[in-house]
Structures are given as C-alpha cells and as structure tokens.
Design a protein around this motif. Sequence first.
Motif, mmCIF file in Angstrom:
data_model
loop_
_atom_site.group_PDB
_atom_site.id
_atom_site.type_symbol
_atom_site.label_atom_id
_atom_site.label_comp_id
_atom_site.label_asym_id
_atom_site.label_seq_id
_atom_site.Cartn_x
_atom_site.Cartn_y
_atom_site.Cartn_z
ATOM 1 N N ILE A 1 -29.228 79.122 8.544
ATOM 2 C CA ILE A 1 -29.866 77.750 9.232
ATOM 3 C C ILE A 1 -28.748 77.054 10.025
ATOM 4 O O ILE A 1 -27.720 77.297 9.651
ATOM 5 C CB ILE A 1 -30.532 76.888 8.297
ATOM 6 N N HIS A 2 -29.179 76.619 10.949
ATOM 7 C CA HIS A 2 -28.281 75.893 11.845
ATOM 8 C C HIS A 2 -28.376 74.242 11.934
ATOM 9 O O HIS A 2 -29.330 73.865 12.749
ATOM 10 C CB HIS A 2 -28.394 76.306 13.580
ATOM 11 N N TYR A 3 -27.738 73.812 11.330
ATOM 12 C CA TYR A 3 -27.938 72.274 11.143
ATOM 13 C C TYR A 3 -27.932 71.462 12.683
ATOM 14 O O TYR A 3 -28.698 70.448 12.917
ATOM 15 C CB TYR A 3 -27.103 71.525 10.293
ATOM 16 N N PRO A 4 -27.066 72.015 13.542
ATOM 17 C CA PRO A 4 -26.934 71.316 14.729
ATOM 18 C C PRO A 4 -28.229 71.626 15.623
ATOM 19 O O PRO A 4 -28.220 70.819 16.631
ATOM 20 C CB PRO A 4 -25.655 72.046 15.406
ATOM 21 N N GLN A 5 -29.017 72.559 15.280
ATOM 22 C CA GLN A 5 -30.316 72.690 16.124
ATOM 23 C C GLN A 5 -31.575 72.064 15.668
ATOM 24 O O GLN A 5 -32.591 72.376 15.806
ATOM 25 C CB GLN A 5 -30.512 74.331 16.057
ATOM 26 N N SER A 6 -31.301 71.160 14.858
ATOM 27 C CA SER A 6 -32.438 70.535 14.017
ATOM 28 C C SER A 6 -33.090 69.603 15.126
ATOM 29 O O SER A 6 -34.572 69.783 15.014
ATOM 30 C CB SER A 6 -31.966 69.437 13.089
ATOM 31 N N ASP A 7 -32.631 69.024 16.109
ATOM 32 C CA ASP A 7 -33.559 68.478 17.082
ATOM 33 C C ASP A 7 -34.109 69.176 18.266
ATOM 34 O O ASP A 7 -34.733 68.794 19.031
ATOM 35 C CB ASP A 7 -32.575 67.353 17.479
ATOM 36 N N MET A 8 -33.612 70.474 18.290
ATOM 37 C CA MET A 8 -34.126 71.128 19.256
ATOM 38 C C MET A 8 -35.133 72.314 18.767
ATOM 39 O O MET A 8 -35.494 73.108 19.647
ATOM 40 C CB MET A 8 -32.943 71.847 20.094
#
Length: 434
Positions: A78-85
């Motif tokens: 999982i990619h935490y920096p991609q949460s909002d996209m």
Amino acid sequence: MSMKKAWRAAILHCVANPDQVGSANAYEYYPDGLLVVTDGLIQAIGPADDLLATLDTDTILIEEPDALLLPGFIDTHIHYPQSDMIASYGEQLLDWLNNYTFPEERKFADKSYAQDVAQRFLSELLKNGTTTALVFGTVHKASVEAFFESAEQQNLRMICGKVLMDRNAPEYLQDTPETGYQESKELIEAWHEKGRLHYAITPRFAPTSSPEQLQKAGQLLQEYERLYVHTHLSENTKECEWVQALFPDAKHYLDVYDQHQLLSERSVFAHGIHLCNDEYHRLSETGSAIAFCPTSNLFLGSGLFDLQAAQLHQVNVGMGTDVGGGTSFSMWQTLGEAYKVTQLRGHNLDPIKAFYLATLGGAEALRLERHVGNLAAGTEADFVLIDRQATPLLHQRLARANSIEDIVFALMMLADDRAIKATYILGEAAYTRL
C-alpha cells in the motif's frame, strides 16, 4: 501490575496454510469462544466453557455476543502518499504515475503535509481492521519520518521505506544512488526494529532506478539484518517491455532485481501478474513473496494475477490493497475482488484460503507470523471485532449462513468498513465505530 482482559465472542483464526493441510484443518473456529489477553499478548484461546473457569478474579471480561473476533488484517502492499488521490480517473499504470502519482508525491517534501496524511492513512487502516502493513513512502526522507512517528505513537507494527528513484521520473522526485543510500541508512539506523517498526529498502520499480542505485540497494540489504525489500514487479505489459529495453542483459523482469541481490526471505514484490516459470521458481527458491493486489490490477487494467501458478510453485502470497491504484482500504472488498479475479482465471478462491491470505498468509509473507497474523497464545493481541449486524443486508445474509466458510464468503462479498466494530492493538481499542 499486569492487565488481564478476556473477550467472549465467536472467534476465527487460521493456524496453517490451507494448501498444505487442507481447508478444514487450516483454521480454528469457536462459535462461543474466549480470547484471553495479558499485557498486550494473547494468553489463551478456546471455547468459552473451557476457559471461563480458568480466568483470574481480576480479569476484565468483555462480552460481544453479536461479534466475530478475527486477527487484524495484514496489507502487504500500500502507498500511504496516495491516500488522497484514490479513485483518480482513467489511466493505465505508466500514464497514471505521471498524471496523478508523481505530482501528489511532490507535496511530501513538506513534513507537516506528510504528517497529516500519515495520521489520516493510519486511521483509515484501523477503521478497516488492518493492523499491519507494508507501506511505500516517497523519495523524501521526511515522508518516512512522518509515517514512522505516527505509527510509533499508536504502537503499530508497520513497515515502511523511502522510495529510491534516480531516473525516468520528474527531477523534483529524483535522488541519486549515493543520497538514496545515505538517507536510507540514516532511516534504518533511526527506525528499523524500533519498537514494532521495520524498514524496507524501496526501489519504486526497476525503470526508475539505475543499475548503480539498485546495486546500492543490494548493498544495504547486506549491511543490515532483517531488512525488507519492497518494490513492484510485472504489473503492466508495457512496463515489462520497458524493463526489457532498459536492462537488455536481464533474462526477465525479476532477474533485474536478482542480479542486484534484492531477492530474500523479506523481499515482497507487488503484483507479479506477467511472470514466467523461471520467475516463479526464483521467487520460491529465495523465499520472496508476491503481494496480490486485485482492486488495483482491475482498476488500472493491468491483468489478472495467477494465484494458482503461485501456489503450484509454492510462492508466498499476501494480499495488498495498493491504495491509491487500489480502490479500497477494506480487506473484505479486496478479497471479494480477488475471488472475481480467480474466477476469471477459471478457478475458485476458497473462503478460508482467502481469509488466510489476508491474515496468517500475509504475516508469513512478511516473516512476522510469530508476532501477528493469528490468535495463537504468545502472539500480539492485534485483532478486530466484526459486527455481523452491521447492515440490514449483511444481517439477513449471515442469518442464512450454515457454516463459518459461508460466513467468511458473505463477508468477502458484502462487508466493508461498516462491519468493523472495533480494532484492537496490543489489547487496547485503537478504533471504535461510532
């Protein structure tokens, strides 16, 4: 003074891989069970009638008659920096990275921004019953510091790493072989095995790292013990063609990593859709694992993971939501899509096998099965309470279920974050549904 608690509920956990012992022997299910926890560790599990009389008088007993108690879910990619996209429209992998991912990840140079996203990301995991995850940061050292600081505050067992990316990406997201090595080294020495945290060497994927950088990544793996490797492998056919052009001396995609000594018992490769038999063999031989990410693979049109081939080659497999290419933080929804992927491959995904992949199988892929992944005595008390009456539809469907396998399958098809009543970390409530 020790803290003793016991939860009475229906309890389910896996004790073995169904491929090795058969589905019926791979789990323990107690329709009226008891889980006993002392100081954050599981002391006992079994039928309530057998264990209630053994409880110390100072044990706090929590009755959950409508709940199903399960181990916390484990997300192996999982990619935490991609949460909002999450849910960004309309691209396949390479265009999706350029149009959405890279501009978003640029923001993580700002540590305060990274801290905000990390806190919301971890809250979302807990809301969905996920208690351990293997997590991508960004190329920025601060992004990993922010993540580890947030995870440490909540005493979570998490794995993360700084992205290594020195070519074929926007200049604002590039490091160099040397800076990537040095910053990773500093993060390892500050955070690896600090409390419940672990570090993963994290080349984004072969096309964005030069051979020099991959060599440095392999060097790190040799210099420190029990490090993870976390990267992508054979997700998209155009990506695979690109890798072959960039690394013409490699036999195949996996061989790029293999040539740089990046295959190990703690190496996890996300996707692995387009693999040859030799790649499966090397993954199995080295104890490396694949993260099966069905919602992402379908959303980006990448392809259908061949779970049966991985099983035949005895490759360790865990489940990954792959947010934000993946479309849900929910492991239930991820398992539902995994079932559909295997159907399209011409096979069935047994509900107990699916549940294993999301719990003990994920722990085994991460070499954490002595700590998390099931509810065996001596393991850490990270667990989830499932509300079997969370929605009218779920309540009616489960009322018709005639076995635990049928209950799990119905949850795979119908459950989401609304079914998570509470998530516990080391025996303490970290999330409670309002």
